[in-house]
Scaffold this motif. Structure first.
Motif, PDB file in Angstrom:
ATOM      1  N   GLY A  47      25.827  21.510  23.009  1.00 37.49           N
ATOM      2  CA  GLY A  47      24.412  21.422  22.692  1.00 37.49           C
ATOM      3  C   GLY A  47      23.671  20.265  23.316  1.00 37.49           C
ATOM      4  O   GLY A  47      22.448  20.176  23.168  1.00 37.49           O
ATOM      5  N   LEU A  48      24.369  19.364  24.003  1.00 34.42           N
ATOM      6  CA  LEU A  48      23.689  18.226  24.630  1.00 34.42           C
ATOM      7  C   LEU A  48      23.847  18.251  26.148  1.00 34.42           C
ATOM      8  O   LEU A  48      24.024  17.219  26.783  1.00 34.42           O
ATOM      9  CB  LEU A  48      24.226  16.909  24.059  1.00 34.42           C
ATOM     10  CG  LEU A  48      23.789  16.579  22.630  1.00 34.42           C
ATOM     11  CD1 LEU A  48      24.312  15.213  22.218  1.00 34.42           C
ATOM     12  CD2 LEU A  48      22.272  16.614  22.485  1.00 34.42           C
ATOM     13  N   GLY A  49      23.760  19.430  26.717  1.00 34.56           N
ATOM     14  CA  GLY A  49      23.993  19.557  28.141  1.00 34.56           C
ATOM     15  C   GLY A  49      22.788  19.348  29.023  1.00 34.56           C
ATOM     16  O   GLY A  49      22.935  19.271  30.239  1.00 34.56           O
ATOM     17  N   VAL A  50      21.589  19.253  28.451  1.00 35.50           N
ATOM     18  CA  VAL A  50      20.402  19.140  29.294  1.00 35.50           C
ATOM     19  C   VAL A  50      20.503  17.908  30.193  1.00 35.50           C
ATOM     20  O   VAL A  50      20.276  17.977  31.399  1.00 35.50           O
ATOM     21  CB  VAL A  50      19.121  19.083  28.445  1.00 35.50           C
ATOM     22  CG1 VAL A  50      17.893  18.936  29.339  1.00 35.50           C
ATOM     23  CG2 VAL A  50      18.992  20.341  27.592  1.00 35.50           C
ATOM     24  N   GLY A  51      20.835  16.765  29.620  1.00 37.32           N
ATOM     25  CA  GLY A  51      21.003  15.559  30.411  1.00 37.32           C
ATOM     26  C   GLY A  51      22.412  15.385  30.937  1.00 37.32           C
ATOM     27  O   GLY A  51      22.614  14.968  32.080  1.00 37.32           O
ATOM     28  N   ALA A  52      23.415  15.718  30.112  1.00 35.23           N
ATOM     29  CA  ALA A  52      24.809  15.433  30.467  1.00 35.23           C
ATOM     30  C   ALA A  52      25.302  16.252  31.638  1.00 35.23           C
ATOM     31  O   ALA A  52      26.237  15.844  32.334  1.00 35.23           O
ATOM     32  CB  ALA A  52      25.707  15.653  29.254  1.00 35.23           C
ATOM     33  N   THR A  53      24.687  17.410  31.903  1.00 40.88           N
ATOM     34  CA  THR A  53      25.145  18.220  33.034  1.00 40.88           C
ATOM     35  C   THR A  53      24.859  17.532  34.367  1.00 40.88           C
ATOM     36  O   THR A  53      25.584  17.735  35.345  1.00 40.88           O
ATOM     37  CB  THR A  53      24.489  19.607  33.018  1.00 40.88           C
ATOM     38  OG1 THR A  53      23.088  19.470  32.760  1.00 40.88           O
ATOM     39  CG2 THR A  53      25.120  20.495  31.955  1.00 40.88           C
ATOM     40  N   ARG A  54      23.817  16.726  34.423  1.00 40.29           N
ATOM     41  CA  ARG A  54      23.547  15.992  35.668  1.00 40.29           C
ATOM     42  C   ARG A  54      24.659  14.984  35.933  1.00 40.29           C
ATOM     43  O   ARG A  54      25.153  14.859  37.053  1.00 40.29           O
ATOM     44  CB  ARG A  54      22.194  15.295  35.584  1.00 40.29           C
ATOM     45  CG  ARG A  54      21.811  14.522  36.854  1.00 40.29           C
ATOM     46  CD  ARG A  54      20.482  13.803  36.682  1.00 40.29           C
ATOM     47  NE  ARG A  54      20.105  13.070  37.885  1.00 40.29           N
ATOM     48  CZ  ARG A  54      20.545  11.859  38.198  1.00 40.29           C
ATOM     49  NH1 ARG A  54      21.398  11.228  37.386  1.00 40.29           N
ATOM     50  NH2 ARG A  54      20.141  11.257  39.308  1.00 40.29           N
ATOM     51  N   PHE A  55      25.058  14.262  34.875  1.00 39.17           N
ATOM     52  CA  PHE A  55      26.176  13.328  35.001  1.00 39.17           C
ATOM     53  C   PHE A  55      27.451  14.083  35.364  1.00 39.17           C
ATOM     54  O   PHE A  55      28.229  13.650  36.227  1.00 39.17           O
ATOM     55  CB  PHE A  55      26.368  12.584  33.684  1.00 39.17           C
ATOM     56  CG  PHE A  55      27.587  11.717  33.629  1.00 39.17           C
ATOM     57  CD1 PHE A  55      27.558  10.416  34.121  1.00 39.17           C
ATOM     58  CD2 PHE A  55      28.782  12.191  33.098  1.00 39.17           C
ATOM     59  CE1 PHE A  55      28.688   9.611  34.090  1.00 39.17           C
ATOM     60  CE2 PHE A  55      29.918  11.404  33.056  1.00 39.17           C
ATOM     61  CZ  PHE A  55      29.864  10.103  33.557  1.00 39.17           C
ATOM     62  N   ALA A  56      27.678  15.235  34.733  1.00 36.88           N
ATOM     63  CA  ALA A  56      28.889  16.012  34.988  1.00 36.88           C
ATOM     64  C   ALA A  56      28.941  16.526  36.410  1.00 36.88           C
ATOM     65  O   ALA A  56      30.020  16.589  37.022  1.00 36.88           O
ATOM     66  CB  ALA A  56      28.970  17.174  33.997  1.00 36.88           C
ATOM     67  N   ALA A  57      27.802  16.898  36.968  1.00 42.63           N
ATOM     68  CA  ALA A  57      27.781  17.393  38.345  1.00 42.63           C
ATOM     69  C   ALA A  57      28.297  16.331  39.306  1.00 42.63           C
ATOM     70  O   ALA A  57      29.125  16.616  40.186  1.00 42.63           O
ATOM     71  CB  ALA A  57      26.359  17.816  38.723  1.00 42.63           C
ATOM     72  N   ASP A  58      27.815  15.107  39.150  1.00 38.48           N
ATOM     73  CA  ASP A  58      28.298  14.029  40.021  1.00 38.48           C
ATOM     74  C   ASP A  58      29.775  13.751  39.782  1.00 38.48           C
ATOM     75  O   ASP A  58      30.523  13.448  40.728  1.00 38.48           O
ATOM     76  CB  ASP A  58      27.472  12.768  39.799  1.00 38.48           C
ATOM     77  CG  ASP A  58      26.162  12.799  40.563  1.00 38.48           C
ATOM     78  OD1 ASP A  58      26.160  13.234  41.723  1.00 38.48           O
ATOM     79  OD2 ASP A  58      25.133  12.381  39.995  1.00 38.48           O
ATOM     80  N   THR A  59      30.214  13.850  38.539  1.00 42.36           N
ATOM     81  CA  THR A  59      31.621  13.622  38.226  1.00 42.36           C
ATOM     82  C   THR A  59      32.504  14.665  38.901  1.00 42.36           C
ATOM     83  O   THR A  59      33.559  14.344  39.476  1.00 42.36           O
ATOM     84  CB  THR A  59      31.835  13.652  36.707  1.00 42.36           C
ATOM     85  OG1 THR A  59      30.987  12.672  36.080  1.00 42.36           O
ATOM     86  CG2 THR A  59      33.284  13.355  36.342  1.00 42.36           C
ATOM     87  N   LEU A  60      32.103  15.928  38.862  1.00 40.15           N
ATOM     88  CA  LEU A  60      32.874  16.995  39.496  1.00 40.15           C
ATOM     89  C   LEU A  60      32.941  16.802  41.005  1.00 40.15           C
ATOM     90  O   LEU A  60      34.002  17.004  41.620  1.00 40.15           O
ATOM     91  CB  LEU A  60      32.268  18.354  39.161  1.00 40.15           C
ATOM     92  CG  LEU A  60      32.374  18.793  37.696  1.00 40.15           C
ATOM     93  CD1 LEU A  60      31.612  20.081  37.477  1.00 40.15           C
ATOM     94  CD2 LEU A  60      33.822  18.956  37.277  1.00 40.15           C
ATOM     95  N   LEU A  61      31.852  16.405  41.599  1.00 37.57           N
ATOM     96  CA  LEU A  61      31.854  16.161  43.042  1.00 37.57           C
ATOM     97  C   LEU A  61      32.743  14.972  43.392  1.00 37.57           C
ATOM     98  O   LEU A  61      33.442  14.981  44.407  1.00 37.57           O
ATOM     99  CB  LEU A  61      30.427  15.944  43.543  1.00 37.57           C
ATOM    100  CG  LEU A  61      29.523  17.181  43.472  1.00 37.57           C
ATOM    101  CD1 LEU A  61      28.086  16.809  43.806  1.00 37.57           C
ATOM    102  CD2 LEU A  61      30.020  18.288  44.396  1.00 37.57           C
ATOM    103  N   ASP A  62      32.744  13.945  42.528  1.00 36.85           N
ATOM    104  CA  ASP A  62      33.654  12.816  42.724  1.00 36.85           C
ATOM    105  C   ASP A  62      35.116  13.276  42.660  1.00 36.85           C
ATOM    106  O   ASP A  62      35.950  12.865  43.474  1.00 36.85           O
ATOM    107  CB  ASP A  62      33.425  11.746  41.651  1.00 36.85           C
ATOM    108  CG  ASP A  62      32.123  10.988  41.828  1.00 36.85           C
ATOM    109  OD1 ASP A  62      31.486  11.126  42.889  1.00 36.85           O
ATOM    110  OD2 ASP A  62      31.746  10.258  40.893  1.00 36.85           O
ATOM    111  N   LEU A  63      35.423  14.118  41.672  1.00 34.02           N
ATOM    112  CA  LEU A  63      36.800  14.596  41.516  1.00 34.02           C
ATOM    113  C   LEU A  63      37.246  15.382  42.739  1.00 34.02           C
ATOM    114  O   LEU A  63      38.373  15.225  43.221  1.00 34.02           O
ATOM    115  CB  LEU A  63      36.908  15.465  40.260  1.00 34.02           C
ATOM    116  CG  LEU A  63      36.843  14.736  38.913  1.00 34.02           C
ATOM    117  CD1 LEU A  63      36.695  15.734  37.770  1.00 34.02           C
ATOM    118  CD2 LEU A  63      38.081  13.872  38.697  1.00 34.02           C
ATOM    119  N   LEU A  64      36.375  16.222  43.253  1.00 29.88           N
ATOM    120  CA  LEU A  64      36.730  17.015  44.433  1.00 29.88           C
ATOM    121  C   LEU A  64      36.868  16.146  45.673  1.00 29.88           C
ATOM    122  O   LEU A  64      37.673  16.453  46.564  1.00 29.88           O
ATOM    123  CB  LEU A  64      35.677  18.095  44.669  1.00 29.88           C
ATOM    124  CG  LEU A  64      35.687  19.273  43.694  1.00 29.88           C
ATOM    125  CD1 LEU A  64      34.516  20.193  43.956  1.00 29.88           C
ATOM    126  CD2 LEU A  64      37.001  20.046  43.779  1.00 29.88           C
TER     127      LEU A  64
END
Length: 471
Positions: free
Chosen positions: A391-408
């Motif tokens: 339920g708190l993905g509106v802001g957190a998805t932006r952070f998660a996107a960068d995290t996923l790109l870092d992981l890859l």
């Protein structure tokens, strides 16, 4: 202790007021309707290749696409969406964009005490970066950084406000938003913003396409497999395949393409009402001139906000899990919940008893046992995934996107070294144990709200295990 009625029940309006207000409401998502959301991109009909393939056209997939092209404009990025951009949770949520990436301070400190200060800074940086992106990318998403007002509606909740420097007594909180239920409150001035959720999704898709991302709607992915040589990944839709160097899975509440993640999230249904636009005279009755987001402190909490044309969105309280853990349209129509929400609305704002509801809708939230996103890699570190935003993905998805790109990318960063990112949470048990446990917990939360917040043995045990939660 004998159960006592809650403030919303003690001040419930006549049922005729509720039914009259709901009589002409339409079961439709106001945000998608207002934004005139519709299919914009063609389906994938022929095989192709990509440097990065993203599965999912909600916030997580769209932010990943935008950030990937900003990092490396020359790479070929393909995004595949099963329906249309933003049609699910990203287009129908409340539009609360929070700085917190840990589902609040209490959850963050209890789970990651050593990392919490860093997590708080990263979350605040993410919200500030979000605001810059709204400006720099010219995202027409009705951005309002007005903060949030949390209110106590029961005497025992007043102490839960703590010693915030922005704590408000009864007179002060009612000067902000006038409700006879509000006993005290606390303002969070810099930690949140409001957006038009559907417009945000559509604008991110516009920016992604302008950057060169190839978006395909109505292109449901059915499998992700390592290619024969193991040096790439095949992302298969029902009609064509994309051979990709790297893949991001951003399917969130929907059935995971990775078997290992099938028990990591559950769909919890949230229900929402939207009023007709309030007149200037009606707005004067409630104040709300600061236009901040609004929430109460109950276990089964409510959230509310204003739209640009002064409608009131009012949602929360009933968070429903249906046995079997499926996502089904039939779960979105629940008359008893809409009537309960309407009753609570008029208990909150009795001065608005002539207001009608224009829209009602519901949707599934992807919940995991740590109540904030978990991350991982698979297929020889060529596939990254995140889900469980609760339920708190509106802001957190932006952070998660960068995290996923870092992981890859494979290069350690502050994000990838976080325990929140490196450690998987506990999965949910399989059915029917999951339904039994979840609904027993919901019953216990309701019982606590009717017993001055006192948590029973089940809730205390879940708290001790790090599994305690609210609605």
């Amino acid at each position: 202790m004998i159960p006592q009625p809650t403030a919303y029940e003690r001040h419930a309006p006549d049922t005729r007021v509720v039914r009259r207000a709901l009589a002409e409401s339409t079961r439709a998502v106001y945000w998608l309707e207002e934004a005139n959301a519709r299919a914009q991109f063609t389906s994938l009909t022929a095989g192709t290749s990509a440097d990065l393939t993203i599965v999912g056209g909600g916030y997580l997939g769209l932010w990943t696409a935008v950030q990937a092209k900003r990092r490396n404009p020359g790479q070929r990025v393909v995004l595949l969406e099963a329906e249309t951009v933003g049609w699910a949770a990203s287009g129908r949520n409340g539009g609360f964009c929070e700085a917190s990436i840990t589902h609040g301070e209490e959850n963050g400190r209890s789970r990651w005490p050593d990392d919490y200060e860093l997590l708080e800074r990263l979350g605040q940086d993410n919200l500030d970066g979000f605001e810059r992106d709204v400006r720099d990318l010219e995202l027409d998403c009705h951005w309002e950084r007005n903060g949030t007002l949390a209110v106590a509606v029961e005497e025992h909740q007043v102490a839960w406000l703590g010693d915030s420097p922005h704590r408000l007594d009864r007179a002060a909180v009612r000067a902000e938003i006038d409700s006879p239920l509000f006993l005290a409150g606390a303002l969070d001035l810099g930690g949140s913003a409001l957006v038009h959720p559907a417009r945000l999704a559509l604008e991110l898709a516009r920016v992604a396409a302008d950057l060169g991302v190839e978006i395909h709607e109505h292109s449901r992915v059915v499998a992700v497999d390592s290619a024969a040589a193991g040096s790439s990944v095949d992302v298969r839709t029902e009609r064509a395949t994309v051979r990709s160097d790297r893949v991001v899975l951003a399917t969130n509440v929907f059935r995971s393409l990775l078997r290992r993640n099938r028990l990591m999230t559950i769909p919890v249904y949230d229900y929402v009402l939207m009023t007709e636009p309030l007149t200037d005279e009606q707005m004067a009755l409630i104040g709300w001139s600061a236009r901040q987001g609004l929430t109460d402190l109950a276990n089964q909490f409510h959230y509310s906000r204003l739209t640009r044309d002064n409608r009131i969105l009012y949602g929360g309280y009933d968070a429903m899990y249906y046995p079997g853990g499926k996502v089904k349209e039939q779960y979105e129509e629940r008359p008893e919940t809409y009537e309960r929400l309407a009753s609570h609305f008029f208990a909150t704002f009795p001065q608005l008893e002539d207001v009608r509801f224009s829209h009602r809708w519901a949707g599934a939230i992807d919940t995991c046992t740590q109540f904030t996103a978990f991350y991982g890699l698979s297929h020889r570190d060529r596939v990254a995934h995140a889900a469980g935003f609760t339920g708190l993905g509106v802001g957190a998805t932006r952070f998660a996107a960068d995290t996923l790109l870092d992981l890859l990318a494979g290069t350690p960063t502050r994000r990838t070294q976080l325990k929140m990112v490196r450690k998987r949470p506990m999965p949910f048990p399989p059915e029917p144990v999951a339904a039994l446990g979840i609904n027993l917990t919901r019953w216990s939360l309701d019982r606590a709200d009717h017993r001055q917040g006192q948590r029973n043995a089940l809730l205390r045990t879940l708290d001790a295990m790090g599994l305690g939660f609210d609605s």
